[in-house]
Design a protein around this motif. Structure first.
Motif, PDB file in Angstrom:
ATOM      1  N   PHE A  38       0.823  -1.205   0.000  1.00  0.00           N
ATOM      2  CA  PHE A  38       0.000   0.000   0.000  1.00  0.00           C
ATOM      3  C   PHE A  38       0.861   1.260   0.000  1.00  0.00           C
ATOM      4  O   PHE A  38       1.926   1.299   0.622  1.00  0.00           O
ATOM      5  CB  PHE A  38      -0.904   0.040   1.234  1.00  0.00           C
ATOM      6  CG  PHE A  38      -1.965  -1.021   1.265  1.00  0.00           C
ATOM      7  CD1 PHE A  38      -2.751  -1.286   0.157  1.00  0.00           C
ATOM      8  CD2 PHE A  38      -2.189  -1.760   2.419  1.00  0.00           C
ATOM      9  CE1 PHE A  38      -3.735  -2.261   0.188  1.00  0.00           C
ATOM     10  CE2 PHE A  38      -3.170  -2.729   2.466  1.00  0.00           C
ATOM     11  CZ  PHE A  38      -3.946  -2.980   1.351  1.00  0.00           C
ATOM     12  N   ASN A  39       0.362   2.295  -0.685  1.00  0.00           N
ATOM     13  CA  ASN A  39       0.932   3.621  -0.469  1.00  0.00           C
ATOM     14  C   ASN A  39       0.255   4.234   0.752  1.00  0.00           C
ATOM     15  O   ASN A  39      -0.664   3.629   1.332  1.00  0.00           O
ATOM     16  CB  ASN A  39       0.806   4.497  -1.717  1.00  0.00           C
ATOM     17  CG  ASN A  39      -0.650   4.716  -2.140  1.00  0.00           C
ATOM     18  OD1 ASN A  39      -1.537   4.918  -1.301  1.00  0.00           O
ATOM     19  ND2 ASN A  39      -0.911   4.668  -3.452  1.00  0.00           N
ATOM     20  N   ALA A  40       0.669   5.398   1.162  1.00  0.00           N
ATOM     21  CA  ALA A  40       0.173   5.995   2.408  1.00  0.00           C
ATOM     22  C   ALA A  40      -1.340   6.200   2.385  1.00  0.00           C
ATOM     23  O   ALA A  40      -2.032   5.929   3.380  1.00  0.00           O
ATOM     24  CB  ALA A  40       0.892   7.310   2.676  1.00  0.00           C
ATOM     25  N   ASP A  41      -1.873   6.693   1.267  1.00  0.00           N
ATOM     26  CA  ASP A  41      -3.315   6.953   1.183  1.00  0.00           C
ATOM     27  C   ASP A  41      -4.111   5.650   1.207  1.00  0.00           C
ATOM     28  O   ASP A  41      -5.159   5.559   1.862  1.00  0.00           O
ATOM     29  CB  ASP A  41      -3.636   7.738  -0.098  1.00  0.00           C
ATOM     30  CG  ASP A  41      -3.096   9.161  -0.054  1.00  0.00           C
ATOM     31  OD1 ASP A  41      -2.906   9.689   1.069  1.00  0.00           O
ATOM     32  OD2 ASP A  41      -2.843   9.736  -1.129  1.00  0.00           O
ATOM     33  N   GLU A  42      -3.626   4.647   0.476  1.00  0.00           N
ATOM     34  CA  GLU A  42      -4.308   3.351   0.467  1.00  0.00           C
ATOM     35  C   GLU A  42      -4.294   2.722   1.857  1.00  0.00           C
ATOM     36  O   GLU A  42      -5.300   2.183   2.326  1.00  0.00           O
ATOM     37  CB  GLU A  42      -3.630   2.415  -0.533  1.00  0.00           C
ATOM     38  CG  GLU A  42      -3.818   2.816  -1.985  1.00  0.00           C
ATOM     39  CD  GLU A  42      -2.936   2.000  -2.918  1.00  0.00           C
ATOM     40  OE1 GLU A  42      -3.262   1.915  -4.123  1.00  0.00           O
ATOM     41  OE2 GLU A  42      -1.910   1.468  -2.451  1.00  0.00           O
ATOM     42  N   ALA A  43      -3.149   2.808   2.527  1.00  0.00           N
ATOM     43  CA  ALA A  43      -3.031   2.227   3.863  1.00  0.00           C
ATOM     44  C   ALA A  43      -3.992   2.897   4.833  1.00  0.00           C
ATOM     45  O   ALA A  43      -4.635   2.230   5.650  1.00  0.00           O
ATOM     46  CB  ALA A  43      -1.594   2.363   4.368  1.00  0.00           C
TER      47      ALA A  43
ATOM     48  N   VAL B 227      -7.531   1.583   4.143  1.00  0.00           N
ATOM     49  CA  VAL B 227      -7.720   0.215   4.611  1.00  0.00           C
ATOM     50  C   VAL B 227      -7.787   0.175   6.135  1.00  0.00           C
ATOM     51  O   VAL B 227      -8.610  -0.555   6.709  1.00  0.00           O
ATOM     52  CB  VAL B 227      -6.589  -0.700   4.092  1.00  0.00           C
ATOM     53  CG1 VAL B 227      -6.699  -2.092   4.700  1.00  0.00           C
ATOM     54  CG2 VAL B 227      -6.647  -0.799   2.570  1.00  0.00           C
ATOM     55  N   GLU B 228      -6.973   0.958   6.803  1.00  0.00           N
ATOM     56  CA  GLU B 228      -7.033   0.998   8.264  1.00  0.00           C
ATOM     57  C   GLU B 228      -8.392   1.491   8.750  1.00  0.00           C
ATOM     58  O   GLU B 228      -8.935   0.980   9.741  1.00  0.00           O
ATOM     59  CB  GLU B 228      -5.915   1.892   8.807  1.00  0.00           C
ATOM     60  CG  GLU B 228      -4.531   1.272   8.724  1.00  0.00           C
ATOM     61  CD  GLU B 228      -3.480   2.096   9.428  1.00  0.00           C
ATOM     62  OE1 GLU B 228      -2.562   1.513  10.032  1.00  0.00           O
ATOM     63  OE2 GLU B 228      -3.571   3.345   9.364  1.00  0.00           O
TER      64      GLU B 228
END
Length: 253
Positions: free
Chosen positions: A64-69, A72-73
């Motif tokens: 994941f990149n930061a935005d995707e992570a 998802v969190e």
């Protein structure tokens, strides 16, 4: 002319057996002399030659990149919210688990047959999509972000809890249209992976401090239950054990 006294020329059977025995003994003695003898317990640690994946830092994203992570969190925290029984999905490491799985062979379906043709199929045939999990998450999260920006002018992680729940419910029902991957399928994949991360062995990044195992009373990856097989209808209160072992694994002697 014949030999005197009838003596036979050559080697007798008794001599052959005696010589063979002597040769074997000499070879064994030579082998023993050069063999390695252990006088102490050899050093050993679990997974010394096949270490488990490192998943200690949630900010060390592998797929994941930061935005995707962040998205998802936020999702896993709504799917498994914190309550009196356990911590939430984010704190339990479910997003970390998903990230590590996507970065491995699961993410590319490298162990599955993925050759065309790809037909729609029927439910009994299972998944027929040509997209691998890495693509499904990347496309799904991108379209989720596009939807949230269009509908609420904000990212999913920045919405209120009830708004997030409404969106997740709409995804589950397939009411939100995704171009590249059905929203209902995306929701089902994330839900399944979140549950896997919550209940899997902590070595894979989720189930922090074995919180889910403690909650349901699962003893973990114990290799020997002989002391307990005859104990029926008893509360054993066994401390869960990860496949990475416990502190007593390092004991020698």
């Amino acid at each position: 002319m014949s030999n005197d006294s009838g003596a036979r020329v050559g080697v007798t059977r008794r001599q052959v057996l005696a010589t063979s025995a002597a040769t074997a003994f000499a070879a064994a003695a030579s082998s023993k002399a050069s063999a390695l003898t252990f006088t102490q317990v050899p050093e050993w640690s679990p997974f010394a030659h096949s270490p488990p994946p490192s998943a200690k830092h949630s900010d060390d994203w592998q797929f994941f990149n930061a935005d995707e992570a962040a998205a998802v969190e936020a999702i896993v925290d709504r799917l498994i919210p914190a309550d009196e029984l356990s911590i939430g999905g984010k704190e339990a490491g479910c997003a970390v688990f998903i990230d590590r799985q996507l970065n491995g062979f699961f993410g590319t379906f490298s162990r599955l047959y993925m050759e065309p043709p790809f037909g729609k199929g029927v439910p009994a045939q299972g998944d027929q999509s040509p997209l691998v999990p890495q693509q499904r998450y990347r496309f799904g999260l991108a379209e989720l972000e596009q939807y949230c920006q269009s509908k609420h002018q904000a990212s999913f992680k920045d919405l209120k809890g009830d708004q997030q729940d409404q969106i997740l419910s709409a995804l589950e029902k397939g009411d939100i249209h995704f171009e590249k991957y059905p929203s209902a399928d995306f929701f089902a994949l994330v839900l399944q992976n979140t549950k896997e991360g919550f209940f899997a062995d902590p070595v894979y990044g989720g189930n922090k401090d074995m919180v889910s195992w403690k909650m349901i009373g699962f003893p973990g990856a114990r290799y020997d239950y002989r002391d307990y097989v005859e104990k029926h209808n008893q509360t054993l209160d066994l401390e869960p054990l990860s496949i990475s072992g416990g502190t007593h694994w390092n004991h020698q002697g």
